[in-house]
Design an enzyme around this catalytic site. Structure first.
Site, PDB file in Angstrom:
ATOM      1  CB  SER A 650      -0.972  -0.139   1.332  1.00 43.24           C
ATOM      2  OG  SER A 650      -1.876  -1.298   1.306  1.00 43.24           O
ATOM      3  CB  CYS A 651       1.636   3.802  -1.627  1.00 41.89           C
ATOM      4  SG  CYS A 651       0.842   4.144  -3.314  1.00 41.89           S
ATOM      5  CE  LYS A 652      -2.787  11.704  -0.682  1.00 45.67           C
ATOM      6  NZ  LYS A 652      -2.344  12.715  -0.913  1.00 45.67           N
TER       7      LYS A 652
END
Length: 768
Positions: A650-652
Site C-alpha cells: 500500500s501507499c496513499k
C-alpha cells in the site's frame, strides 16, 4: 493449440483462437534443444489458465482482469513465459456491506440488551442512556451508508482514488487489485506469485488535521475515566446468571409457601416430597450464585463508588446530573461501605444454604416425633408444625431476597460496563466510525489475499496443516512517508492492521457453485469476527479433518513501512521518523513470535529452519535506521513468502509507489527463483512498468512518448511522484531519459535553511 476467448469477468465464452504453428523469435533448431521449445510452454500456460482461472472459486473472487504475457531469457539461454495479471474483485463492495450489516445488528442487539435490564437507579440509568444514544447514532449512520452502497450497481467492484474522500465510500478499500504473476519454464508447470495492492486503509473523509487513529485513541485514553471493563464472555455469563436467578427465585419462594401449606395437612410423606423439591431448587440457586464474577463485580462497584465520591458530579447524554451519592449507585449498602468486606458475598449465599439446612433439620425433627404417635394427629399438632416451620421459611426467603438483590446489582453492573466498554468507552462516535472504516478497508484486502492463497494451496498438505495449527501470517508493506498528512495515514493504518488480530477464518462447504454462494460471509461481532470461506463440496471433502470440523484459522498481521518519496526525505532531514521505527520494531517482534511458534509446532516444514538468518538480518536492518532502508521491506517479504503468508502492498492511493514496488519485487523473483539473466533484468522491469502505465495504475514516474495515459496527451508529463526522490532500486529505468539528480534535494534543503535564517534576520532588524 486452441485458446478460448472470454469476457473480462471470465463467465461468457465469446470465441476461440486456434494456433497451428508458433515459432519464437531468434530461436533455431541448432541452438535450442527440443525440450526447450516454446509450444510446450504455451500449452502448459494455456492449461493452467483454463483449469484454474475459470474455476467457480476464482470467478467469485476476481473480475475485470487485464493481463500481459512476456518472454524473458534465463542465464542458461532458456526462455521464461511470464503472465502478469491485474484483477479487480467484487469483495471490494460485498464485504464492506456485510460488515455494515453486522455492525448494525450488533448495536441493535446491544440496545435491546440494556433495555431489558428493567428499572435502574438514576446513575446506572444514565449509563444505559449513554450506551443507547451511542448505539443509535452509529446505527443511523451505518444504515445510511449501507443504503448508499446498495444504490450502486450490483457489478460495482472498484473504488478509484478520486473517490477516496467520499463519505459513503469510506468502508470501501481504494484501488483494491490482485497483482498475480505466473511463471512457466520448460521443466516445470506454472508457479504463481500474488500480491494484493490497495490504497492505505485510512479515513480520507475525516482527514488528518488532528492526526490519525493512533494519536486520537491515545488522547481519548488519557481523558477517559478509569473504570473496570468486562469481556464479551463475562457479559454473556452475567446475562445467563440474571436469567437463572430470575427463573429460580420464584420457584424457591413458591416451594417454600407450598411447604407451609403442606405442613397443615400433617402428611409427612407429602411434606418430605415438597422438601426434596425445595432442596433441589435451592441448591441450584446457590450453585448459580457461587460465581466469582459476582464477587468481583461487587468489589468493583465498591471501588467505582469510591472513585465517584472524589468527583462532584457526572453529566450523562440525557442531561441527567448524577451527584454520586450512595443512593444513586444502585448497589446494596454493603457494597458502598467504606470498609467493604470481600468475604461478605460468600456469607450471603452461605446464609441461604444454612437457612435451608435449618428447615431440613426441623422437618426431620417433626417427622421423628410423629412416627411413634397415632396416625390421626390433632389440629393442635398441625398448628405446631406450621408455627415451627414459619420463621425458618421467612429466614430462607429473606436470605434469598438479599442474595438476589446483590447478584442482580452485580450482574447489571457487569452488563452495563460491558456494553459501555464496547460503545461509549471506545470514544466519540466519529472516532468509532473512523476505526470501523479503516478496519473494513484492511479486512477486505486481507480476505481477498487469503482466498487466493487458499485456492492455490488446496493441494499442499503442509500448508493446510499450518493453517489450523499456527494460523496465517498477513504482511502489510507500507510505502507511506512520515511527513504531513501521511503521518496520520500511517497512524490509521497501524490501528487498522492491529485490529485484524481479532479476525479468524473458517472453511465451510458451499451450497452450490454459483458465484453468490462462493462469496465469504461474516459471523460474530466486531471484537471477534469470523470469516466463513465456502468451498465446493468435492474440494471441501479433501480438506483435513480439523478444517472440516470448523477449526478457526487465526490471523497474525504485521506492518512494515518505509517511506520512499520526497516527503520522507524531508521527514528524515527536518522531521521525525520515530513512528515508522516503532511500527517496524513491533512488527518485527510479532514476526519473530510467529516464526518461533511455527518452528516449534511444525519443525519438519520445508524452509522453516532457514528463517533464523533472515530474521536476524531483519533485526539488524531495523536497528541500522538507514534512510529509506527498503532492505527491511525485501527481507520481510522473503520471510512472508517462506511461511506461506499473504502479501499486501500500500501507499496513499496504490498507484505510483505501489506499482514500482510490485514490479521490482516480481523482477527480483524472476531473477532469484527462475534465473532471469542480469542483462534482461532492466528490460523486464521496464516492460512491467510500462504495462502498469498502460493500465492506468502508474502515472507519476514517466510517460513514454507516443503513449496516452488516463486522459493525458501524448508526451504530457503527469504530475505526482518524482523519480529523483526514490531509492535507486525503485527508480524506473525509462529509456533515453535523464532523471533528476539526488543532489538536487541536498541543494534545495540547504537553500531552504539559508532562506529561513535570512528571513529571521530581516524580521529582527525590522522590529529593532
Amino acid at each position: 493449440m486452441s485458446l478460448s476467448l472470454r469476457t473480462m469477468d471470465g463467465v461468457n465464452e465469446v470465441g476461440e483462437v486456434k494456433v497451428s504453428r508458433l515459432q519464437m523469435e531468434g530461436e533455431s533448431d541448432d541452438k535450442t534443444p527440443p525440450e526447450h521449445k516454446c509450444p510446450a510452454l504455451c500449452d502448459c500456460l494455456h492449461g493452467s489458465v483454463h483449469d484454474k482461472e475459470n474455476s467457480p472459486m476464482m470467478r467469485a473472487v476476481l473480475c475485470a482482469q487485464v493481463c500481459k504475457v512476456y518472454r524473458f531469457q534465463t542465464e542458461d539461454q532458456r526462455w521464461l513465459l511470464v503472465r502478469e495479471q491485474m484483477s479487480e474483485t467484487p469483495l471490494s463492495f460485498s464485504l464492506p456491506k456485510q460488515l455494515l450489516s453486522t455492525l448494525i445488528s450488533e448495536h441493535t442487539s446491544r440496545v435491546q440488551e440494556v433495555k431489558e435490564l428493567g428499572d435502574l437507579s438514576p446513575h446506572w440509568d444514565g449509563i444505559r442512556h449513554d450506551v443507547i444514544n451511542h448505539c443509535n447514532h452509529l446505527i443511523g449512520c451505518y444504515q445510511e451508508t449501507l443504503a448508499e452502497l446498495e444504490k450502486l450497481s450490483v457489478s460495482s467492484c472498484f473504488k478509484s482514488s478520486t473517490s477516496k474522500s467520499d463519505r459513503h465510500l469510506q468502508f470501501v478499500p481504494t484501488n483494491l487489485h490482485s497483482q498475480r504473476m505466473e511463471v512457466t519454464c520448460p521443466d516445470s508447470t506454472g508457479v504463481w506469485y500474488e500480491v494484493i495492492t490497495f490504497g492505505a486503509p485510512v479515513d480520507h473523509h475525516q482527514a488528518f488535521k488532528h492526526g490519525g487513529l493512533k494519536r486520537l485513541l491515545r488522547k481519548h485514553t488519557n481523558h477517559r475515566d478509569s473504570s473496570v471493563s468486562y469481556s464479551q464472555d463475562e457479559s454473556s455469563r452475567a446475562k445467563e446468571l440474571l436469567a437463572s436467578v430470575a427463573q429460580l427465585q420464584p420457584l424457591v419462594f413458591g416451594l417454600a409457601e407450598e411447604l407451609l401449606s403442606v405442613s397443615l395437612e400433617l402428611n409427612t410423606s407429602r411434606l418430605l416430597q415438597v422438601l426434596d423439591s425445595l432442596v433441589q431448587q435451592t441448591e441450584q440457586f446457590v450453585h448459580a450464585l457461587k460465581d466469582e464474577l459476582v464477587k468481583s463485580a461487587l468489589l468493583a462497584i465498591h471501588h467505582q463508588y469510591s472513585t465517584y465520591c472524589s468527583n462532584k458530579s457526572h453529566v450523562h447524554s440525557n442531561g441527567l446530573i448524577c451527584d454520586n451519592s450512595p443512593a444513586n449507585q444502585g448497589g446494596q449498602s454493603s457494597a458502598n461501605d467504606a470498609e467493604y468486606d470481600e468475604e461478605e458475598w460468600d456469607r450471603t449465599w452461605a446464609n441461604v444454604a444454612m437457612s435451608l439446612n435449618c428447615i431440613i433439620a426441623m422437618v426431620d425433627r417433626i417427622n421423628g416425633r410423629e412416627e411413634p404417635s397415632s396416625s390421626s394427629p390433632s389440629s393442635s399438632s398441625a398448628s405446631s408444625w406450621q408455627e415451627q416451620l414459619l420463621p425458618l421459611v421467612v429466614t430462607l426467603r429473606d436470605c434469598v431476597r438479599e442474595a438476589v438483590g446483590k447478584a442482580r446489582a452485580a450482574m447489571t453492573f457487569v452488563v452495563l460496563q460491558g456494553a459501555a466498554a464496547e460503545t461509549v468507552a471506545q470514544g466519540p462516535v466519529r472516532l468509532v466510525q473512523r476505526r470501523h472504516a479503516v478496519f473494513s478497508q484492511a479486512l477486505s484486502a486481507v480476505v481477498c489475499g487469503f482466498l487466493l492463497k487458499l485456492y492455490g494451496g488446496l493441494d499442499d498438505s503442509e500448508y493446510l496443516q499450518q493453517l489450523h495449527t499456527v494460523g496465517v501470517l498477513v504482511q502489510f508493506e507500507g510505502l507511506l512517508s512520515t511527513y504531513g498528512d501521511e503521518v496520520g495515514m500511517l497512524e490509521d493504518m497501524e490501528v487498522g492492521v492491529a485490529d485484524l488480530s481479532r479476525v479468524a477464518f473458517t472453511v465451510m462447504e458451499a451450497k452450490t457453485e454459483q458465484p453468490d454462494d462462493m462469496l465469504p460471509t461474516f459471523r460474530g461481532t466486531w471484537c471477534s469476527l469470523v470469516v466463513e470461506v465456502p468451498l465446493p463440496p468435492e474440494t471441501f471433502a479433501l480438506l483435513p479433518r480439523e478444517l472440516k470440523d470448523g477449526h478457526l484459522i487465526q490471523i497474525h498481521p504485521v506492518l512494515f513501512n518505509i517511506g520512499i518519496n520526497q516527503q520522507q526525505s524531508l521527514a528524515e532531514r527536518f522531521g521525525d521518523s520515530s513512528l515508522q521505527e516503532r511500527v517496524n520494531q513491533q512488527s518485527c517482534d510479532r514476526l519473530n513470535a510467529y516464526c518461533n511458534t511455527l518452528r516449534d509446532r511444525l519443525p519438519e516444514m520445508a524452509g522453516v529452519q532457514s528463517l533464523s538468518d533472515l530474521l536476524s538480518s531483519l533485526d539488524r536492518s531495523i536497528d541500522a535506521r538507514k534512510r529509506k532502508n527498503v532492505e527491511v521491506l525485501w527481507i520481510a517479504a522473503v520471510v512472508c513468502r517462506k511461511v506461506n503468508g499473504v502479501r499486501l502492498t500500500s501507499c496513499k492511493s496504490a498507484k505510483d509507489r505501489t506499482a514500482m514496488s510490485v514490479t521490482l519485487e516480481q523482477c527480483v523473483l524472476l531473477r532469484e527463483q527462475h534465473t532471469l539473466s542480469q542483462q534482461h533484468f532492466s528490460t523486464a522491469l521496464d516492460c512491467m512498468r510500462r504495462s502498469r502505465l498502460s493500465w492506468g495504475q502508474m502515472l507519476g514516474c514517466y510517460a513514454p512518448s507516443g503513449l496516452t495515459v488516463s486522459g493525458l496527451d501524448a508526451g504530457e508529463q503527469p504530475s505526482g511522484l518524482q523519480s529523483s526522490w526514490l531509492p535507486q532500486c525503485l527508480v524506473p529505468k525509462a529509456p533515453r531519459r535523464h532523471l533528476y539528480p539526488v543532489a538536487f534535494l541536498l541543494v534545495t534543503s540547504h537553500l531552504l535553511v539559508l532562506w529561513l535564517i535570512f528571513s529571521l534576520v530581516i524580521l529582527l532588524a525590522k522590529y529593532q
